[in-house]
Design an enzyme around this catalytic site. Structure first.
Site, mmCIF file in Angstrom:
data_model
loop_
_atom_site.group_PDB
_atom_site.id
_atom_site.type_symbol
_atom_site.label_atom_id
_atom_site.label_comp_id
_atom_site.label_asym_id
_atom_site.label_seq_id
_atom_site.Cartn_x
_atom_site.Cartn_y
_atom_site.Cartn_z
ATOM 1 N N ASP A 1 0.885 -1.156 0.000
ATOM 2 C CA ASP A 1 0.000 0.000 0.000
ATOM 3 C C ASP A 1 0.932 1.217 0.000
ATOM 4 O O ASP A 1 2.129 1.087 0.308
ATOM 5 C CB ASP A 1 -0.850 -0.059 1.286
ATOM 6 N N ASP B 1 -0.046 5.015 0.987
ATOM 7 C CA ASP B 1 -0.301 5.929 2.092
ATOM 8 C C ASP B 1 -0.290 5.173 3.424
ATOM 9 O O ASP B 1 -1.127 4.312 3.645
ATOM 10 C CB ASP B 1 -1.667 6.597 1.825
ATOM 11 N N ILE C 1 -9.668 4.622 1.046
ATOM 12 C CA ILE C 1 -10.965 4.878 0.400
ATOM 13 C C ILE C 1 -10.748 5.915 -0.716
ATOM 14 O O ILE C 1 -10.054 6.909 -0.508
ATOM 15 C CB ILE C 1 -11.983 5.409 1.453
ATOM 16 N N ASP D 1 -1.771 -0.492 6.125
ATOM 17 C CA ASP D 1 -1.916 0.161 7.436
ATOM 18 C C ASP D 1 -3.378 0.436 7.768
ATOM 19 O O ASP D 1 -3.667 0.973 8.838
ATOM 20 C CB ASP D 1 -1.164 1.500 7.452
#
Ligand code: B16
Ligand code: MG
Length: 219
Positions: A8, A10, A46, A171
């Site tokens: 991932d 961010d 999201i 995270d």
């Protein structure tokens, strides 16, 4: 054999969550909605459009905004966010990540990026680590945000690997759920994550010995 490690962005590679937060907080404030860091945690992983929908819902005014108005708010947020990205440098890479990417390259283990951010390529370039990724999934071609596994499956597709033979690192709860949904082995960074195959408190614990022990244990 471990076929790939999929990251991932961010919260794992760099901490852009607070930059997303500052930009959303400003835009939300302009329409009379106040958001805090706790609410911001529910926006991690999201997409931009869905994040805005959740903010409007949180403010109790979802029905008051037309699609063109929403598009304008989302692009205003993105403008503020993109401006704030100019502060990113190689120093903004989270502890241990650069070392891990180099070690994976040395071991010829492919690396993938599974970020739903349309700004992901810009961010990797600003951090100077774009070339350490074998394949970055294109967020622009994704129709479902995490926790849908779509972005992780797109990364596996691009790498030509099977999800069951990969480790995914996240995270956010939505991200852990996305990894688990495609049968990948999940590592969660940070507190309060459920159902991660392995939970670590910080990225500096993400070393090759740690990943390799987790992989052996999972077999
Ligand atoms: P953008 P990730 C996600 O990145 C962020 O966690 C989320 O807060 C953001 O809304 C989303 O990217 C879309 O980003 O507005 O730049 O397209 O966690 O999937 O790396
Ligand atoms: Mg994240």
């Amino acid at each position: 054999k471990l076929e790939a490690v999929i990251f991932d962005l961010d919260g794992v590679i760099t901490d852009t969550a607070h930059l997303h937060f500052q930009a959303w907080r400003q835009v939300a404030c302009e329409i009379g909605i106040e958001i805090d860091e706790t609410f911001n945690n529910t926006l991690k992983g999201i997409s931009r459009g869905e994040s805005l929908r959740r903010i409007l819902h949180f403010g109790g005014c979802e029905a008051a905004f037309t699609q063109p108005q929403r598009d304008a708010l989302a692009s205003r947020k993105n403008g503020i966010y993109v401006d704030s990205l100019s502060q990113l440098t190689a120093q903004s890479i989270l502890p241990g990540i650069h070392e891990l990417l180099l070690e994976l390259r040395e071991r010829q283990i492919p690396t993938g990026l599974a970020s739903v951010s349309l700004n992901a390529p810009t961010i990797l370039n600003m951090l100077g680590i774009a070339e350490l990724f074998t394949f970055c999934a294109d967020a622009g071609r994704i129709t479902h945000s995490k926790p849908d596994p779509e972005i992780f499956l797109a990364a596996c597709d691009g790498l030509g690997v099977s999800a069951q033979r990969c480790i995914g690192i996240e995270d956010a709860q939505a991200g852990i759920d996305a990894i688990n949904a495609c049968g990948m082995h999940s590592i969660g960074i940070g507190a309060g994550l459920q159902h991660a195959g392995l939970r670590l408190t910080s990225t500096d614990q993400l070393t090759w010995p740690c990943l390799s022990a987790f992989w052996q244990h999972a077999q």
